[in-house]
Design a protein around this motif. Sequence first.
Motif, PDB file in Angstrom:
ATOM      1  N   GLN A  14       0.856  -1.050   0.132  1.00  0.00           N
ATOM      2  CA  GLN A  14      -0.119  -0.090  -0.199  1.00  0.00           C
ATOM      3  C   GLN A  14       0.775   1.110  -0.006  1.00  0.00           C
ATOM      4  OE1 GLN A  14      -2.675   0.115   3.353  1.00  0.00           O
ATOM      5  NE2 GLN A  14      -3.668   2.130   2.545  1.00  0.00           N
ATOM      6  N   ARG A  17       2.882   1.734  -3.274  1.00  0.00           N
ATOM      7  CA  ARG A  17       1.755   2.235  -4.413  1.00  0.00           C
ATOM      8  C   ARG A  17       1.499   3.584  -4.302  1.00  0.00           C
ATOM      9  NH1 ARG A  17      -2.533  -2.705  -4.341  1.00  0.00           N
ATOM     10  NH2 ARG A  17      -1.728  -3.948  -6.285  1.00  0.00           N
ATOM     11  N   TRP A  61       8.178  -1.685 -10.034  1.00  0.00           N
ATOM     12  CA  TRP A  61       8.062  -0.237  -9.229  1.00  0.00           C
ATOM     13  C   TRP A  61       6.911   0.443 -10.146  1.00  0.00           C
ATOM     14  CZ3 TRP A  61       7.999   2.551  -5.213  1.00  0.00           C
ATOM     15  CH2 TRP A  61       8.074   4.075  -5.339  1.00  0.00           C
ATOM     16  N   LEU A  64       3.254  -1.693 -10.171  1.00  0.00           N
ATOM     17  CA  LEU A  64       2.613  -2.171  -8.987  1.00  0.00           C
ATOM     18  C   LEU A  64       1.020  -2.051  -8.925  1.00  0.00           C
ATOM     19  CD1 LEU A  64       4.772  -0.523  -5.942  1.00  0.00           C
ATOM     20  CD2 LEU A  64       4.309  -3.015  -6.514  1.00  0.00           C
ATOM     21  N   ALA A  65       0.652  -1.086  -9.800  1.00  0.00           N
ATOM     22  CA  ALA A  65      -0.889  -0.849  -9.701  1.00  0.00           C
ATOM     23  C   ALA A  65      -1.462  -2.163 -10.482  1.00  0.00           C
ATOM     24  CB  ALA A  65      -1.407   0.377 -10.652  1.00  0.00           C
TER      25      ALA A  65
END
Length: 341
Positions: A14, A17, A61, A64-65
């Motif tokens: 979390q 992100r 990186w 990540l979504a």
Amino acid sequence: MTLPHDPDEAECLQRARAGDAAAFDRLVALHRRRLHTHCYRMLGSPFDADDALQETLLAAWRGLASFEHRSALGAWLYRIATNVCLRLIAQRPRRITSPDHAPPLLSTAELGEPVMGPVWLEPLPDGEWAGVDDEDPSATLQRREHVALAFVAALQHLPGTQRAVLLLREVLEYSAAEAAELLDTSVASVNSALQRAQKTVKERTPASSQATELQRIGEQGLDGLLCRFVSAWESRDITAMVSLLAEDARFTMPPLPSWFDGRRFVERFFAERVFRTPWRLQPLRGNGQPGFACYIQQAGDDRFRPGGVVLLRLREGLIVSIDSFIDPAVCRRFGVADELL
């Protein structure tokens, strides 16, 4: 190969992100070494693996979504890393060993000019792949088998997809369905590729793995053999050195293309070239195999300078291969000192 989620993973995810780079580093920290080793097996070079790992983590990186936390983070990262390696394999020449390049020499008079560039299979220091000290011995044995030079060299003869399938199925122990999902292909295609890959690797690797040979000789036996090897090399005792070699022993030295096949020719190379100058050897380990940093003293120099990294392959208590890597970059990778008194 589904691992349980780390209780802190969801929180780190979390925060990552939200742009927290430190949280991302914690998220992937436990996977870095294994990802790098996977890339090394795929590409045959720790330096290429560095590039692949960097690209993998950058892609992770940025993506990540798209990661759904109900799936395993490790599997997601391996999917990215494998695809990065497949792209690099398509762009770069495969890494080769000396026998792949040319026939063995029958004379020591001329060793040829170094063949430079991303050509040769390169070794991996044990410190970059080895597990923790309290790892189960059977797991350690299996990890050694899967990083041995002969195994990594055999992988380089496979097309990229076959390489990936064999590693995902037999090394990382994903199911056929999981491997198919990671590679965006069918289970039938995975099973077919695995059969072809297994056949090629079996043909190109020794019947007994190096990890098994080291286990068979035992720690005490290995220590004795290595001590005799160092003594023979440093004292330039050709008779003692030859007594340690198997009949079919070989000596390679990339990036020099020359290599020698058979105890008689390895003996000649030691006697006519190697033992012309003084040497000092210091122990190291790479690819799960014993080896040495070799320092040479040239005429007029009062210091010993790096001459290469040597890894040994054993069979039935004798040395069957002396793989010498004389590229300065390999020496630096293994932390070889700039000089010895």
